[in-house]
Design an enzyme around this catalytic site. Structure first.
Site, short mmCIF file in Angstrom:
data_model
loop_
_atom_site.label_atom_id
_atom_site.label_comp_id
_atom_site.label_asym_id
_atom_site.label_seq_id
_atom_site.Cartn_x
_atom_site.Cartn_y
_atom_site.Cartn_z
N HIS A 1 -5.57 48.91 3.72
CA HIS A 1 -5.80 48.41 2.35
C HIS A 1 -6.73 47.19 2.43
O HIS A 1 -6.72 46.47 3.43
CB HIS A 1 -4.44 48.00 1.80
CG HIS A 1 -4.40 47.66 0.34
ND1 HIS A 1 -4.80 46.43 -0.13
CD2 HIS A 1 -3.98 48.37 -0.73
CE1 HIS A 1 -4.62 46.41 -1.44
NE2 HIS A 1 -4.14 47.56 -1.84
N ASP B 1 1.67 45.64 7.81
CA ASP B 1 1.65 45.66 6.36
C ASP B 1 2.70 46.66 5.90
O ASP B 1 2.48 47.88 5.97
CB ASP B 1 0.24 46.04 5.90
CG ASP B 1 0.15 46.30 4.41
OD1 ASP B 1 1.20 46.21 3.72
OD2 ASP B 1 -0.95 46.60 3.93
N GLN C 1 4.13 49.79 1.68
CA GLN C 1 4.59 51.14 1.31
C GLN C 1 5.81 51.57 2.13
O GLN C 1 6.45 52.57 1.79
CB GLN C 1 3.46 52.16 1.50
CG GLN C 1 2.23 51.88 0.66
CD GLN C 1 2.52 51.96 -0.84
OE1 GLN C 1 3.49 52.58 -1.27
NE2 GLN C 1 1.69 51.30 -1.63
N LYS D 1 6.68 46.77 -5.42
CA LYS D 1 6.69 48.18 -5.02
C LYS D 1 8.10 48.61 -4.62
O LYS D 1 8.37 49.77 -4.38
CB LYS D 1 5.72 48.39 -3.86
CG LYS D 1 4.28 48.11 -4.25
CD LYS D 1 3.35 48.23 -3.08
CE LYS D 1 2.02 47.58 -3.35
NZ LYS D 1 1.07 48.42 -4.07
N CYS E 1 -8.03 50.71 -3.27
CA CYS E 1 -8.26 49.52 -2.42
C CYS E 1 -8.43 49.90 -0.96
O CYS E 1 -8.02 49.14 -0.06
CB CYS E 1 -7.16 48.48 -2.58
SG CYS E 1 -7.05 47.84 -4.24
N1 PMP Z 1 -1.07 46.98 1.47
C1 PMP Z 1 -0.76 48.19 0.98
C2 PMP Z 1 -0.58 49.34 1.92
C3 PMP Z 1 -0.61 48.35 -0.40
O1 PMP Z 1 -0.30 49.56 -0.89
C4 PMP Z 1 -0.80 47.24 -1.26
C5 PMP Z 1 -0.68 47.38 -2.76
N2 PMP Z 1 -1.44 48.44 -3.29
C6 PMP Z 1 -1.10 46.01 -0.69
C7 PMP Z 1 -1.23 45.91 0.68
C8 PMP Z 1 -1.30 44.78 -1.52
O2 PMP Z 1 -0.11 44.43 -2.16
P1 PMP Z 1 -0.11 43.31 -3.33
O3 PMP Z 1 -1.21 43.70 -4.25
O4 PMP Z 1 1.24 43.46 -3.93
O5 PMP Z 1 -0.33 42.01 -2.67
#
Ligand code: PMP
Length: 404
Positions: free
Chosen positions: A122, A199, A202, A225, A362
């Site tokens: 991401h 990270d 998910q 999430k 993203c």
């Molecule tokens: N890493 C992953 C794998 C994600 O799915 C997301 C959110 N789409 C993020 C990082 C970023 O999370 P946040 O926007 O809540 O900081």
């Protein structure tokens, strides 16, 4: 032909007042809907229990402080951290990774050092490292994927060298649904003295996490999430690593003593929580954790994987659809339809009361790797059911009819 409905799971959907009847919410990987217990806890915390933490001597503030610190303990047991003090409350995963890149990165990554990422990361697990690399003159390496869109761990291991200071990987991909072999990656990183950041955005809503068994050095996730509120997340770091890090933001709460001639810092985690924190966010994240653990993460994961497998089978049987990600992945299904932009798919599905995500999620480098501008993505939550898969498939058939 209509898709048959699978045998029904318990009605967790009834726990979620935001899910209007007939609406199929298939964007849980972006953010999850909130159960009533969390919504009620937020209302109660602001409406009946609210006060600041760590400062007040009056009873209400002392109680709120206890609850804030109890939430930290709840997080620690959730991820099996050795100590609650290893868990820092942050705004979310993005802030957690930026904190590590600034605080740990500035002190431990220098000119000519390497940071190893993977193709499926991401943006929030790419850009903070690029900023760090630009600051200190480090280099970014990128591990490729296998033919079935999983991290190629053999290739990743070959990219780890003496100059590798940090490896950063997604535990579960937000586009492909595959699960990284974190323990193997940790072993390879630690063999050269590099640190591993995972990270867990998910993974936290679907896998039981044990940061000690994973042998990570940093683990990050966002509450929103995980059926909790936005604006709050967690940075876990191994105690010895966290205690060696300098603050990245200054202000109230993070100090031991302040003088104009110089100041000293509070021990972790307070050192990294400058300013009034997201008090209600933290205490209601704990409620969200109770919610998922009462059901059981293994139960949630099993439920979502069954739905994802059903969706993949149905989608694979349709003409002109390409599926991404490994079979047997978690509750996230990305796909493309020949000749139809994912935004058009999502717009038509929206008319059918089916909410999916379309775009690069993203993950622009991953899109480039897959050689598509965007994908459509259906992602499941505890409240999803076979009827959602049925509506998705029937909606996609309508898209095919419209586009001939
Ligand atoms: N890493 C992953 C794998 C994600 O799915 C997301 C959110 N789409 C993020 C990082 C970023 O999370 P946040 O926007 O809540 O900081």
């Amino acid at each position: 032909m209509q898709v048959p409905i699978m045998s029904s799971a318990p009605d967790w959907r009834a726990d979620f007042p935001g899910l209007a009847p007939g609406w199929s919410y298939l964007d849980s990987a972006a953010t999850a809907q909130k159960p009533k217990v969390v919504i009620d806890a937020i209302a109660r915390a602001y409406g009946e229990e609210y006060a600041t933490v760590h400062r007040g001597v009056y009873a209400r503030s002392a109680t709120m402080t206890e609850r804030y610190e109890a939430a930290r303990e709840r997080v620690a047991t959730f991820i099996n951290a050795a100590r609650p003090s290893e868990c820092v409350f942050v705004r979310g995963a993005t802030e957690a990774i930026n904190l590590v890149a600034e605080s740990w990165g500035n002190a431990n990554v220098g000119a000519g050092d390497h940071i190893l990422l993977t193709t499926l990361e991401h943006h929030s697990n790419i850009v903070p490292w690029q900023l760090l690399a630009a600051r200190v003159g480090a280099k970014i390496d990128v591990a490729p994927l296998t033919a079935d869109h999983q991290i190629d761990v053999d290739a990743l291991e070959n990219l780890i060298g003496e100059r590798t200071k940090l490896v950063a990987v997604a535990h579960v991909s937000n586009v492909l649904g595959g699960v990284a072999d974190v323990t193997r990656i940790a072993k390879a990183a630690h063999a050269v003295g590099a640190k591993l950041l995972v990270d867990g955005c998910q993974a936290a809503p679907r896998l039981a996490i044990d940061v000690q068994a994973l042998d990570a050095d940093f683990y990050v996730f966002s509450a929103h999430k995980l059926y909790g509120p936005t604006g709050i997340g967690v940075l876990w770091a191994r105690g010895d690593v966290l205690n060696g890090m300098q603050p990245w933001q200054g202000g109230g709460s993070m100090i031991e003593e302040v003088g104009f001639e110089g100041s000293t810092w509070a021990p972790a985690p307070g050192r990294f929580e400058a300013g009034t924190p997201h008090i209600v966010g933290a205490v209601t994240l704990a409620i969200a954790i109770d919610y998922v653990e009462n059901i059981g993460l293994d139960v949630i994961d099993h439920h979502e994987r069954a739905l994802a497998a059903q969706a993949r089978d149905e989608l694979r049987a349709m003409n002109s659809l390409t599926l991404y990600g490994p079979d047997g992945g978690r509750g996230i299904v990305s796909f493309a339809m020949e000749g139809v932009h994912p935004h058009d798919i999502a717009t038509i599905l929206d008319e059918e009361q089916v909410a999916i995500r379309a775009g690069h999620h993203c993950c622009q480098p991953l899109m480039k790797y897959l050689d598509v501008p965007a994908t459509a993505r259906a992602s499941f939550g505890v409240y999803s059911g076979a009827e959602d898969v049925e509506k998705l498939v029937n909606g996609l058939k309508r898209v095919q009819r419209i586009f001939g």
